[in-house]
Design a protein around this motif. Structure first.
Motif: not given
Length: 352
Positions: A221, A257, A250
């Motif tokens: 990510d 997100i 996260t």
């Protein structure tokens, strides 16, 4: 190297890598590298004719000529990792000519290095293999060191030595990244004006990206977003490390997100993680090249082939592998570069 030899190198992981079916981002959405890449992708862009010529010069050179894939030899480690640490395993490469010779004998599409390395042999070799000049570096004599990249020369200087492309690094996530972003965006715009292609090392640097003993500098990510920033400033090719995990946003509890990033657009499979990097590079319109990483000795050949298989099956454009090639004999370095190229030449290894 035929498919059977590649399978032999992959060993008991052969099925895992070669027969994986990507069910996250469908391959029909990806701009897959091809012999007609310039016509298929770049002809619609704002890149001028000379820039398209420069891109084609890279795509049309070496063992992978006119496949749409690239194999690049990068040797900027003399600055980035100190010359002693980089060249002690094979002092031959203190001499810049041997770096260029390795790229030529290894069948590479281009050689990437510093102003000093390429400039010292430019008149002899710039017309024999495409030159990619690295504009900025993080040197390791300023103490304490910071996550910064300083311009070592100008775009015009690279153009004067006959380079067809310039490269730069941005340490996304670092305090210095926004200034680097401005500098590199301006440099890339001028490079395009002069007709040179642009390659961006989209790396991450921030101590906060390490949480609870897990390093997220190579998370899908975070690296995917770094790629997306890179293509925004008009990199024609982005260089990124192969993702090894996910969930960086996260873990550090930062950024925005959507859970589908983790539940639908990626899985834990390395090909799916790399596919997410490709997607963030405008679905492959901007080619993704993954780095070969440091040398680990005996496992280098297998590691390089695994990286090539993952990159190709994810929809990537190729590999840029340095230390695994030049930190051994010229013969073994050529063998490793050829093994990488063989993956892209193998028609049985297709996009997942």
């Amino acid at each position: 190297m035929d498919t059977s030899k590649i399978k032999s190198l992959l060993g008991d992981k052969s099925e895992f890598y070669l027969n994986h079916s990507c069910k996250t981002i469908d391959k029909s959405l990806i701009h897959i590298p091809s012999p007609t890449l310039i016509d298929d992708v770049w002809i619609a862009s704002d890149r001028n004719i000379q820039t398209l010529n420069s891109l084609q010069a890279i795509l049309g050179h070496g063992r992978l000529a006119n496949t749409g894939y690239v194999s690049i030899l990068p040797v900027d480690q003399g600055i980035e990792h100190t010359a002693g640490a980089s060249f002690a395993p094979n002092p031959l490469y203190f001499d810049p000519e041997n770096i260029v010779k390795l790229a030529i004998e290894g069948g590479c599409n281009a050689v990437a290095s510093t102003f000093g390395v390429l400039g010292s042999v430019a008149r002899k070799y710039a017309h024999k293999i495409p030159f990619l000049v690295k504009l900025n570096h993080n040197e390791l004599l300023s103490y304490p060191n910071t996550y910064n990249q300083i311009m070592f020369g100008t775009v015009k200087e690279a153009w004067n030595m006959g380079a067809v492309a310039v490269g730069a690094t941005i340490y996304f996530g670092s305090q210095e990244s926004r200034q680097q972003l401005i500098q590199v965006a301006e440099a890339f715009e001028y490079a395009h004006e002069l007709g040179m292609a642009t390659v961006l090392w989209c790396y991450l640097r921030n101590n906060a990206f390490k949480q609870d003993g897990v390093d997220y500098h190579e998370a899908a990510d975070l690296t995917g977003q770094a790629n997306h920033l890179g293509v925004t400033i008009k990199a024609d090719i982005v260089k990124q490390k192969l993702p090894v995990n996910n969930g960086g946003f996260t873990a550090i509890n930062f950024g925005k997100i959507n859970q589908k990033m983790y539940t639908e657009l990626t899985t834990e499979h390395p090909i799916d993680l790399c596919r997410y990097q490709v997607a963030n590079s405008y679905m492959g319109r901007v080619g993704l090249i993954n780095s070969g990483g440091e040398s680990h000795g005996a496992s280098d050949l297998k590691d390089a082939v695994v990286t090539a298989v993952v990159n190709k099956r994810a929809g990537g454009m190729g590999l840029i592998s340095g230390r695994k090639a030049f930190q051994k004999s010229m013969k073994d370095g050529v063998e490793l570069l050829n093994a990488i190229q063989d993956v892209y030449l193998d028609h049985e290894i297709t996009i997942a």
